[in-house]
Enzyme design. Sequence first.
Site, short mmCIF file in Angstrom:
data_model
loop_
_atom_site.label_atom_id
_atom_site.label_comp_id
_atom_site.label_asym_id
_atom_site.label_seq_id
_atom_site.Cartn_x
_atom_site.Cartn_y
_atom_site.Cartn_z
N LYS A 2 0.83 -1.20 0.00
CA LYS A 2 0.00 0.00 0.00
C LYS A 2 0.87 1.26 0.00
O LYS A 2 1.94 1.28 0.60
CB LYS A 2 -0.91 -0.02 1.23
CG LYS A 2 -1.94 1.09 1.31
CD LYS A 2 -2.77 0.94 2.57
CE LYS A 2 -3.80 2.05 2.72
NZ LYS A 2 -4.57 1.92 3.98
N SER A 37 -9.31 1.91 3.12
CA SER A 37 -8.43 2.59 2.19
C SER A 37 -7.42 1.67 1.50
O SER A 37 -6.70 2.10 0.60
CB SER A 37 -7.68 3.71 2.91
OG SER A 37 -6.87 3.19 3.95
N SER A 64 -9.73 -0.12 7.37
CA SER A 64 -9.15 -0.06 6.03
C SER A 64 -8.54 -1.35 5.51
O SER A 64 -8.21 -1.44 4.32
CB SER A 64 -8.09 1.05 5.98
OG SER A 64 -8.70 2.31 6.09
#
Length: 441
Positions: A79, A153, A177
């Site tokens: 990420k 996210s 997330s």
Amino acid sequence: MEMTQPWHELTACEWIERVQVTSAYDGICACLERIRAYNPQLNAFSVVLADSAVQRARELDRLAPHERGPLHGLPFAVKEEIDVAGCVTTFGTNAYTTPRTSHSEIVSRLEKAGAIVIGKTRMPECGAWPFTISKSGGVTRNPYDMTRTPGGSSGGSAAAVASGMVPIGLGGDGGGSIRIPSAHCGLVGLKPSRGLVSTAPYPHLWLNLGVAGVLARTARDSALVYDVICATDFSSKLEPHTSLRIGWTVDTVSPLARPHQDHVSTVQQVAHFLAESGHQVEHIHPRFPDPTIAFLILFLRSIYEEVSTCEYPHHLEKRTRQLAAVGARLPKSMVSWALKRSDVLAEQVAPLWQKYDVVITPTTASRPDRADRIAFLGPVRSQIASIPSVVYTLLWNVTGQPAVSIPWGNDSHGLPLAVQAIGMQEAPLLSLAHQLSAIHE
């Protein structure tokens, strides 16, 4: 595992087995081919490190069998908020431009175990939303239905794993997330307990809210990677516990969101299955405390602290700048209150764990929304649109306890269904995930 099975269908454990009899190079080439075919539509990767991944695979192939690590040849995605040497850590924006000179600790541990960084994955700006969309990165889409969001996210990592572009993805979870995109994409997503996984070189992720973690296709894959990144032995504890004390509920912490009927039915089905499997299962109404105020204070302050380090703040989205402006005005006394409030909330839910080993809830209240749902919304309307996604997840970030999203088949439209399991320790949660997810594998 048959040698004719395509690489993209392999779990992480199967991938490692395949590499032992073929090569890390073959696996990386298959991974890159899959990315070339699917990333243009899904927009999961922001950066693909093809050359360095191939070079690393060739180096690994020259190792003698006794020199190989437990994750030998396993590709993984990272990420955007996690550092990879040579890459800009963008936090989902183009307001940063300076590449990092070293890996985050979590990436270093995976590489030392023989895994291979394949690229960086999309996230919303500063990880603020449960939708993976940003002005700089565009819209990331759900592999099960490209009109839908993969969640956020850590949506880029979720889309990359769910589409078979990569077997493992790293994410972060400050309000759901890891769990939300795992639920939307049919993955096992464990938010570990606070402090279990190193956030170095950063002292924290979103103050005491955030943790780094793994998105995987199976509980066994998840356990294998956690064994490496936090020196645990979850893999040896996956066999089902003979009889866990399990409470289940679909009650929310807020009247502003009610669970979709598909989620209610899924929790009920899972509860029935667990009872039939010999667990002690009870329908409960625990009256969870509402963490919203404490969460919002810590969230807003964290956004401010994150963007205060960016090189080009004028490149930030307007709503991010507005959130940061509010966070900047919060007095330190209010932030201190919110941190102490986290401990109070943890004490308030503590009696639950004297009676139950695990509590089962929906992961989200809503089904996967439109991929571009918040594209043109300001901060307040984006927050309101986010409530159904986070109403079951926020509390456990504030209290710091582990929680895992576990897939449970698909709905009538082919979109994944899931439940969330919360407890005091990761091992029983992964064991339960192993038991449940195996039904639909």
